[in-house]
Each structure stands twice: as C-alpha cells, then as structure tokens.
Write an enzyme that holds these catalytic residues in place. Structure first.
Site, mmCIF file in Angstrom:
data_model
loop_
_atom_site.group_PDB
_atom_site.id
_atom_site.type_symbol
_atom_site.label_atom_id
_atom_site.label_comp_id
_atom_site.label_asym_id
_atom_site.label_seq_id
_atom_site.Cartn_x
_atom_site.Cartn_y
_atom_site.Cartn_z
ATOM 1 N N ASP A 255 0.798 -1.158 -0.133
ATOM 2 C CA ASP A 255 -0.018 -0.029 0.178
ATOM 3 C C ASP A 255 0.846 1.257 -0.080
ATOM 4 O OD1 ASP A 255 0.798 -0.347 2.725
ATOM 5 O OD2 ASP A 255 -1.027 -0.784 3.518
ATOM 6 N N ASN B 35 -7.297 -3.010 14.318
ATOM 7 C CA ASN B 35 -8.599 -3.201 14.277
ATOM 8 C C ASN B 35 -8.687 -4.531 13.208
ATOM 9 O OD1 ASN B 35 -7.974 -1.982 11.710
ATOM 10 N ND2 ASN B 35 -9.675 -0.691 11.847
ATOM 11 N N GLU C 239 -10.101 -2.564 5.170
ATOM 12 C CA GLU C 239 -10.624 -2.698 6.541
ATOM 13 C C GLU C 239 -11.445 -4.021 6.625
ATOM 14 O OE1 GLU C 239 -10.159 -0.724 8.725
ATOM 15 O OE2 GLU C 239 -9.287 1.094 7.893
HETATM 16 C C1 GLP Z 1 -0.523 0.406 8.479
HETATM 17 C C2 GLP Z 1 -0.227 -0.383 7.099
HETATM 18 C C3 GLP Z 1 -0.458 -1.940 7.502
HETATM 19 C C4 GLP Z 1 0.230 -2.277 8.755
HETATM 20 C C5 GLP Z 1 -0.476 -1.679 9.845
HETATM 21 C C6 GLP Z 1 0.127 -1.986 11.096
HETATM 22 O O1 GLP Z 1 -1.694 0.838 8.398
HETATM 23 N N1 GLP Z 1 -0.803 0.042 6.148
HETATM 24 O O2 GLP Z 1 -0.109 -2.645 6.268
HETATM 25 O O3 GLP Z 1 0.037 -3.523 8.703
HETATM 26 O O4 GLP Z 1 -0.064 -0.114 9.681
HETATM 27 O O5 GLP Z 1 1.416 -1.229 11.383
HETATM 28 P P1 GLP Z 1 2.268 -1.687 12.656
HETATM 29 O O6 GLP Z 1 3.091 -2.940 11.950
HETATM 30 O O7 GLP Z 1 3.277 -0.639 12.784
HETATM 31 O O8 GLP Z 1 1.428 -2.277 13.583
#
Ligand code: GLP
Length: 214
Positions: A67, A136, A143
């Site tokens: 993403d 979440n 989502e």
């Molecule tokens: C962002 C990314 C996700 C990722 C998530 C969790 O929203 N778009 O791809 O999995 O954060 O991040 P973290 O690993 O910092 O908890």
C-alpha cells in the site's frame, strides 16, 4: 494455514527472515510482496544483516508493496516509498527498477491501480507476500469486512486507522485520509502468505482471524 508462535518480537522477526531467506535461496528471481509499519522492521533488519554477510542475494528479486498513502510525495518521510528505501532497499543489492510501490502522485489513480495489477501479473505473480495487521484487523489498508473480490484500489481510511497511524506524524491532521492498497483478491492470489503480528494490541485481531468467522 500454519500458526507459528514465537517467544518474542526478535524471534518472530528471525523466523520471518528465515522464511524470506529460504524463498530467495530456492528462487533467486522471487517476487516478494512487502509491508510497512513497525512490525516488519525486525524482519528487514535481519534481511539486511544476512545480505551484508553474503547469505542472501537480492539482485534478481522483485518486490511489490502492499500500500501507499494517496498524494504523499515519495520524498515525504511518511510515504511508504521513503520507508522502504530507508529501512530495506538502500541497504541491500536489489535493483531499484525491481521495487514497485503504487505511485500515488499520478493523476489518473484508477489507471495506476489497474497498471499495478498488470505489473504484478507480468512479474509472474507474488511468490511470497508478507503482511502485517492493524489493531482493528486491517490488512494493507483493507478494513475488516472488505469484499474478497477487490483488487488494487483507492480507499478512504477509517478514523481508527487514521488515529493508529497518527503516531508517525507530527499531528493527526497530517495523516492522509486516503490510500491505495492491494485488494484482498490481490493478496490472496499470492502463492504463499506470511502474516506477522506481535504485541497485545494485535491479540484480538489475531484471535478473530484464527478462531472467528471469515
Ligand atoms: C498500516 C499499514 C499496514 C500495517 C499496519 C500495522 O496501517 N498500512 O499494512 O499492517 O499499519 O502497522 P504496525 O506494524 O506498525 O502495527
């Protein structure tokens, strides 16, 4: 599905690195799908270390990112492009031509989403897709409850996702409200999928993934 429980974050990162390592060792032209976030930082650290020791060669590897924030310039330190350069690409011998991340600055974003899918297809599909998970349960920027048929697309970020990601920005107002993400279909088409999660904040989402309804 195999569930691997590790002692702690370091062990999880090492184990994940060994899975990437074996993928690239078996096929030096592997196509990897990569995530951002804090979770994969340990994995990237171990991959860089292994590369520096000469154990892993990325010269023919291709990568696609999950993403990217919409309309955040690639030179912005909060962009996922910048993140990948800083935390992995600049430290290994991958050809930057082979590092593909949705270009969210392009005018025609729908076309970029379609082209991204085409580029993945042209590369032969993703051999190993690594993903993190939001507190979440969001995957990439899909989502919970997102339909499975979605390909790469532009999404409006949910308020709790914006709030969770605000920690990386100086204020919540700076967090982009939209992003381009691979869809669940894009992700599920990968030949192998490795989801990494660590910490209490992820426990409920993981519980629901393992025990809950699809
Ligand atoms: C962002 C990314 C996700 C990722 C998530 C969790 O929203 N778009 O791809 O999995 O954060 O991040 P973290 O690993 O910092 O908890």
């Amino acid at each position: 599905m195999e569930i691997i429980i590790t002692k702690n974050y370091e062990e999880m990162s090492k184990r994940a690195a060994s899975i990437v390592f074996s993928q690239v060792a078996l096929n030096r032209k592997s196509v990897l799908g990569l995530p951002t976030g804090s979770t994969p930082l340990g994995l990237y650290k171990y991959l860089i270390e292994a590369h520096k020791k000469g154990y892993i060669d990325f010269s023919e590897v291709k990568t696609f990112n999950l993403d990217e924030y919409f309309r955040l310039d690639r030179s912005d330190p909060q962009s996922y492009y910048y993140f990948m350069m800083e935390n992995l690409v600049n430290h290994i011998n991958i050809d930057t031509k082979n590092v593909d991340i949705p270009n969210c600055m392009l005018k025609d974003i729908e076309k970029e989403c379609e082209d991204y899918e085409e580029r993945i297809k042209a590369a032969g599909g993703i051999d190993l897709q690594i993903i993190g998970i939001g507190n979440n349960g969001h995957i990439g920027f899909n989502e919970p409850g997102e339909v499975f048929s979605k390909k790469t697309h532009l999404v409006d970020l949910k308020q709790d996702t914006i709030e969770a990601n605000a920690r990386f920005f100086s204020s919540i107002e700076e967090v982009p409200t939209q992003a381009v993400t691979m869809g669940i279909q894009t992700i599920m088409q990968s030949k192998r999928l490795l989801l990494i999660a660590s910490g209490l904040a992820k426990a409920e989402a993981i519980y629901k993934i393992v025990k809950g309804e699809i």
